[in-house]
Design a protein around this motif. Sequence first.
Motif: not given
Length: 188
Positions: A37-39, A44-48
Amino acid sequence: MRRSIKIILPIVMLAGCGSPSAEDQLSNAEEKKEELQGVLQTEEVNVQKNKLRLDALEEDISKMQSVIGNSDIDEYVQVVSEYSGTLEKELTDLSEAVQKAKEEDDMSVISKDIDDISSSIHEAAGDYEKAAEGLELNEYLKRQHSSLKLANDEIEGALQSIKNGADSESMEDVEEGLSQLNSASEYY
């Protein structure tokens, strides 16, 4: 009886070293789940972030496409090029004067050159602003123009600080003025 204790003891020890219990397996699975979940959140943050970068890039491309063929924009690019050429030359001369002053431990080297350098930069900034006034710029270049005007003010203040430092024979004050000069690049 002693013999049966000797046999049972290794069997008990082997049983303790066997497969993990259901509770251990569940605990390990939970740990792996939390790690994944952390990964996933990191990705998700990197994609954003990448999406925001792509959106900004698309906006820049759109802005640049709107300026293609605009004679005012072409003229503005020429004006900025001339201004930056003068600025680069004069700042190189200033850097050489400061280096020479350090080597010779003689602040008069800077004092002698700083007025000419400041005058040339001031004149180039004035020419830039006059030439840019009559041009019709898109919003992006208007912001760039405003940033350059702020940088010009910072540059003039920094040059004055360098001059004051040289006149008072304080290399520390000259260095502070050079630091201000470098900070002006934040506006570009």
